[in-house]
Design an enzyme around this catalytic site. Structure first.
Site, short mmCIF file in Angstrom:
data_model
loop_
_atom_site.label_atom_id
_atom_site.label_comp_id
_atom_site.label_asym_id
_atom_site.label_seq_id
_atom_site.Cartn_x
_atom_site.Cartn_y
_atom_site.Cartn_z
N GLY A 125 3.35 17.40 23.22
CA GLY A 125 2.67 18.30 22.22
C GLY A 125 2.91 19.67 22.30
O GLY A 125 1.98 20.61 21.82
N ALA A 131 9.47 23.24 15.40
CA ALA A 131 10.65 23.84 16.04
C ALA A 131 11.79 23.02 15.30
O ALA A 131 13.01 24.11 14.96
CB ALA A 131 10.77 23.68 17.47
N ASP A 173 2.61 27.00 14.86
CA ASP A 173 3.43 26.69 15.64
C ASP A 173 5.02 26.74 14.87
O ASP A 173 5.97 27.04 15.40
CB ASP A 173 3.52 25.04 16.04
CG ASP A 173 2.94 24.09 14.84
OD1 ASP A 173 2.77 24.54 13.91
OD2 ASP A 173 2.79 22.90 15.21
#
Lengths: 341, 341
Positions: A125, A131, A173
């Site tokens: 997670g 990414a 993120d």
């Protein structure tokens, strides 16, 4: 912190192959609230994913994802297939293929490509989808010498993630993967502030349960719709926590950070995203002397983290392990996306 | 609901012996916030404590507390000893002795007494101290024919509890013991509203851990002092929950009551009063189909309760037991203090 800029010059010479890597992230404060534009604090983790892209004369896009210990697979697309909009790519390559499609369309470039990506054996997670998207765009950027700024890489990567996830991403993120370090993120990316601070020394544990972030985001959305007069103030409280945590992180005030973690954890529990597999190591860490402990991310499983002064650190790690956690040996506040070759 | 009034007439004849009993309580919503004057909802439990008081010519106060299965003990005081202020009574009889002292002083009566009290074998954190105080005052009221109203019994009993607990009581359990049923309680007793509602059908579990309420109240007080900008809004949220829960209890809306329980539970966790021994049966109950589950009272142990529709009730009970809980076979929303002989 932002080596991308530094390395780009190197690729002004026409490189035909580029490798870029980007870090995973650990959500520190503000998860769930961030979906609605409230601020969060996120830090990077030195578990990196990488993309190697080679320009070819083949007229095809060959994407070969591999995970540690697993055989490489190949997914082939023609240039026409890749740039069509509304195409749904196979799940295993959806972020990479969509990144190429967006990049080709936006910058009007076309080329045959051979792409190898390496992910994490376990996702934990920690944001490997974002990414890999960021690493792919950074590699394409270098390969085609488009000279995107960090902000432009973020914007494009966020558009890709929103596209693949049908609008449910909040983008923090992506920001972490691009900028690295610890990032204050707000208003769905309108505000991205990389923070200069001492690297936080959190102990990170994986609960062993892997869950769907999207399901938990949806569950909170339903609760928000049912109980707006309660959930809205909870998000407001999370915002206060983020602002206070930012100051406490700057000051390196572990006791204050711990208190804020504990309060944030309770608020996440009130949203219904806490589980026994998370609560068990969280209580164990606190009982062993941690100053604070909370889940990280959407909840329902995945990671939690604790903060402890040096004298309690060993006991906290042992307690978390005894409570069923895999303690991850990771450094935090690490570099954002960079070109590795 | 309030049989006290009805039975008092009987004691206009000069009775020499009276037995009164009062119920324990289950805190439904608003614990901890209630300490600071915010509202709570509390219901009574049909686990009762009783006091039998006989007037004697002895010139002494003989208090004989007993618990089921335990031998009766005797504590003797002279009339002078009992009415002195600032005297600290032995712990086992502190509430009863202090109730007599307050009653004698306030209504200027004196008499030798023989008092037998029966408590609960286990307290469960269900408020037996307040109940025994209320039962004692109600018995004295009947015995000396002072004709106190329910409000006057509350005021005197609350003064006694504050005296014994050195000011840390909030009084809601006194109100529950006096009025019975389910009570909306606010502003440290300025507002006491017994509610006419369908009796709630909560499943009550005892965690097995007995803790000091006072310690947890103190712990929250320290956190409140350290983090007022976060804890104040949490109390405000608990207030909203109490107001919404009051409506949901009236409407018998189990789904809404359950959601409010779950949110309140998270807020209690954020105050640091949740523990694994409580979290375990709470998660187990929800996983087994409960609509909601939360701790009850100061936290750190004692009781939790769940709400479930009929078809899930059996599974929820089993799950709570498997998670280490003793499920209590108790009726809720039962009569307040009454004269039993």
């Amino acid at each position: 912190m932002r080596p991308l800029r530094l390395n780009i010059a190197y690729f002004h010479r026409e490189s035909m192959i580029v490798t870029a890597s980007a870090p995973g992230k650990l959500m520190l404060f503000g998860e769930h609230a961030v979906v609605y534009g409230y601020p969060c604090l996120v830090t990077t983790v030195d578990l990196r994913v990488s993309t190697t892209i080679e320009r070819t004369q083949s007229g095809t896009i060959d994407i070969a994802p591999s995970l540690p210990g697993e055989a490489e697979q190949h997914y082939l697309f023609t240039l026409d297939e890749i740039v069509q909009s509304n195409v749904i790519f196979p799940k295993a390559v959806s972020f990479v293929a969509s990144a190429i499609a967006h990049f080709f369309r936006r910058y009007n470039v076309r080329s045959g490509l051979h792409i190898m990506t390496t992910g994490l054996a376990k996702n934990y997670g920690l944001g490997s989808s974002s990414a890999i998207t960021v690493a792919t765009i950074a590699a394409l950027n270098a390969l085609f010498n488009v000279q995107l700024s960090s902000r432009e890489i973020f914007d494009l990567a966020f558009a890709v993630v929103l596209d693949v996830q049908r609008g449910t991403a909040s983008g923090f993120d992506v920001a972490a993967a691009v900028y690295g370090g610890t990032v204050y993120y707000s208003k769905r990316g309108d505000i991205i502030e990389p923070l200069e601070l001492p690297a936080p020394s959190f102990i990170v544990g994986y609960s062993g349960e892997k869950v769907s972030t999207t399901d938990y985001v949806e569950q909170v959305r339903r609760l928000y719709q049912q109980m707006p007069t309660l959930i809205e103030p909870i998000f407001a409280l999370m915002t206060t926590i983020v602002e206070q945590a930012r100051l406490a992180l700057h000051a390196g005030d572990h006791a204050e950070i711990g208190r804020l973690m504990n309060i944030n954890q309770g608020l996440l529990d009130s949203l219904g995203v806490n589980t026994l597999s998370l609560a068990r190591p969280i209580f164990a860490a606190r009982d062993a002397g941690a100053l604070g402990a909370k889940l990280s991310g959407a909840g329902g499983g995945d990671c939690m983290f604790a903060i402890a002064d040096d004298d309690a650190r060993g006991a906290v790690i042992t307690a978390m392990q005894s409570a069923g956690c895999e303690v991850l040996d990771v450094a935090l506040h690490t570099d954002g996306v960079c070109i590795d070759t």
